[in-house]
Design an enzyme around this catalytic site. Structure first.
Site, PDB file in Angstrom:
ATOM      1  CB  CYS A 171      18.319  20.039   7.408  1.00 20.03           C
ATOM      2  SG  CYS A 171      19.166  20.422   5.863  1.00 20.03           S
ATOM      3  CG  HIS A 182      19.405  15.191   7.278  1.00 17.53           C
ATOM      4  ND1 HIS A 182      18.059  15.416   7.098  1.00 17.53           N
ATOM      5  CD2 HIS A 182      20.047  16.093   6.492  1.00 17.53           C
ATOM      6  CE1 HIS A 182      17.884  16.400   6.226  1.00 17.53           C
ATOM      7  NE2 HIS A 182      19.080  16.831   5.848  1.00 17.53           N
ATOM      8  CD  GLU A 200      16.697  13.039   9.624  1.00 19.41           C
ATOM      9  OE1 GLU A 200      16.432  13.559   8.523  1.00 19.41           O
ATOM     10  OE2 GLU A 200      17.342  13.629  10.515  1.00 19.41           O
TER      11      GLU A 200
END
Length: 557
Positions: free
Chosen positions: A390, A516, A518
């Site tokens: 990001c 993102h 994750e």
């Protein structure tokens, strides 16, 4: 076998102190029930008055977890998804703020027909309706509801009252309350103390709730005598008192709970038969890889502005654990505060000693931004594996524009409104947005990958879907100029308008992503980009070790 037509409910509450791990308990129980062939949904009820955590400080709340449908939610939903490998949604996280907002909106529309709006029945009825709503969104056997806060907090009382009424409404065989408490160990007396648990249960009894199962956190295993004592004073049989001794990692909790037979106990109380016995082989294998990695340790530097509170990067830390296990290594995170890198006396070489990869974390605001840009420059120039997420990807773009493409002063308009080279700019549809809460580009969006890139090699396919949370984007006015100097657009939106992934020609592994990743890593399905990044960091570690050995040998001769 035919599934039960009635959805069973499990409510998880907590007492004595906060941060006992209700989320991990809920996720672990859900994983055990799913392994038995049951369909499980899970939700979190937070007592704060905020509508959602989207505008809350990471120092107060930790990470904001974004779902596929664009909800900004509590970080516990990350645990749910990682443990169960099931997507959550906006319906999976409710706050008292949203409840009150709905009730007030109803009142303004005249839905209460001029009646006096009160906590009981209006607020409680709204809570009960929401608690039951998730069960209607799929063919679930069990819905687990975690109630945030600690028993005794004034904020949680409406949620607890709603649970009490639901148990009366649904019946005790259809709703079970699991209460998580602490049994502290007093070193000077060399014994476990049960009094805090007794008082916590007493608080529940005062509001009309008798817990069905007690799960007791402790440093040491609970003896039969301790369990009997707790059960006696809490109106429970010994078998309803479950010990949860501190585990080395959170990924051992499902194993500990299964050893304590909590899944069988819950099913017995709910009068629910599971299609098959619990299968925990994958959990045992994963736990073994985490605790005993075959190929040692890989140290990765994570640069961010909230490094003093690692919960702000919870999903990144967990993704490294997943990817480490997939690569048979333990990933050790070395936190690098971005503001430290801005200091003139910063000893960068000491900071990077032993580092095999660098990740620049997401975030907002100008504070520490130049430190992030500086660490990107170091990773690029020293050919260290680099991963930007990001804002980390945006910093990589700024650094490349400044130091490779000659765009002096290049920046993001988030930080410098009138920069000569706005290589990162506000998204067009964001220009008219005034409110902060819930207005970013949120949720899952598709991305088309370019072949012959690190991203494509990691995913092994052209089309991916990833979750986003941002207002600013790569400025396409500079795409041609940056690409001509070696920046690779490795992924973009299907219409080609939004740059999603950048890479660098000639660099061993340099990947920046606007999304993102994750948020989609799972215990048994680590994210492809994290697997690839850790694998490259592992190679870098091994190469540096050989280089150091060869250099030392030459110096010795």
């Amino acid at each position: 076998m035919a599934r039960s037509k009635i959805v069973k409910h499990i409510f998880v509450t907590g007492g004595v102190v906060s941060s006992l791990g209700k989320g991990i308990l809920s996720a672990s129980l859900g994983a055990l029930l799913k392994s038995r062939g049951l369909r499980v949904a899970i939700q979190k009820y937070d007592p704060y008055i905020n509508v959602d955590p989207g505008t809350m400080s990471p120092y107060q709340h930790g990470e904001v977890y974004v779902t596929d449908d664009g909800a900004e939610t509590d970080l516990d939903l990350g645990h749910y998804e990682r443990f169960l490998d099931e997507a959550t949604s906006r319906a999976s996280n409710m706050t008292m703020g949203r409840i009150y907002k709905t009730v007030l909106d109803n009142e303004r529309r005249g839905d209460y027909l001029g009646g006096t709006v009160q906590v009981v029945p209006h607020v409680i009825d709204e809570i009960k309706a929401r608690m039951l709503d998730l069960a209607k969104k799929g063919s679930f056997d069990v819905v687990i509801t975690e109630i945030g806060g600690t028993v005794g907090d004034i904020e949680s009382l409406p949620f607890l009252e709603a649970m009490r009424q639901l148990k009366l409404q649904l019946g005790s065989k259809n709703l079970v309350n699991i209460h998580l408490t602490l049994v502290p160990y007093i070193k000077s007396a060399a014994e476990l103390k049960t009094k805090p648990t007794q008082h916590s249960v007493k608080m529940l009894l005062e509001i009309g709730i008798q817990p069905d199962i007690l799960v007791c956190r402790s440093e040491h295993p609970l003896s039969k005598d301790i369990k009997h004592k707790i059960g006696l004073f809490c109106n429970l049989s010994d078998s309803d008192v479950v010990g949860l001794c501190d585990a080395e990692t959170i990924y051992e909790v499902p194993l500990v709970l299964h050893e304590e037979k909590i899944d069988s106990l819950v099913l017995k109380k709910l009068m629910l038969k599971s299609p098959k016995p619990a299968d925990i082989k994958d959990w045992k294998d994963f736990s073994g890889k985490v605790k005993f990695p075959k190929d040692g340790v890989v140290e990765i530097g994570v640069c961010g502005k909230y490094t003093k509170y690692p919960d702000a990067y919870k999903s990144i830390v967990e993704s490294f654990i997943h990817a480490g296990a997939a690569n048979n290594v333990k990933v050790k995170v070395r936190w690098m505060h971005s503001e430290d890198l801005e200091q003139k006396d910063c000893k960068v070489n000491e900071m990077l000693q032993g580092i095999s990869g660098i990740l620049v974390a997401p975030g907002f605001g100008e504070r520490g931004i130049e430190g992030k840009i500086e660490i990107v420059k170091i990773a690029r120039e020293r050919n260290i594996p680099f991963f930007g997420i990001c804002l980390g990807m945006q910093c990589a773009t700024i650094e490349y524009a400044r130091n490779v493409c000659g765009m002096e002063g290049a920046h993001s308009t988030e930080f410098v409104k009138k920069t000569k080279y706005p290589v990162i700019d506000l998204m067009e549809h964001q220009r008219s947005v005034k409110q902060k809460g819930g207005t970013m580009r949120l949720g899952s969006y598709p991305c088309i990958l370019e072949e012959n890139t690190n991203a494509f090699a990691a995913y092994g396919k052209n089309l991916i879907n990833e979750r986003h949370r941002h207002r600013y984007e790569f400025n396409n006015q500079f795409k041609e100029e940056l690409s001509a100097k070696g920046l690779v657009i490795a992924g973009a939106s299907p219409d080609g308008e939004l740059v999603e992934i950048i890479e660098l020609k000639g660099h061993r592994w340099f990947v920046g992503v606007q999304f993102h990743p994750e948020l989609k890593s799972r215990v048994h399905k680590p994210h492809p980009l994290f697997i690839s990044f850790v694998a490259e960091a592992k190679k870098f570690r091994d190469e540096m070790a050989v280089h150091h050995y060869e250099t030392s040998s030459v110096e010795t001769v």
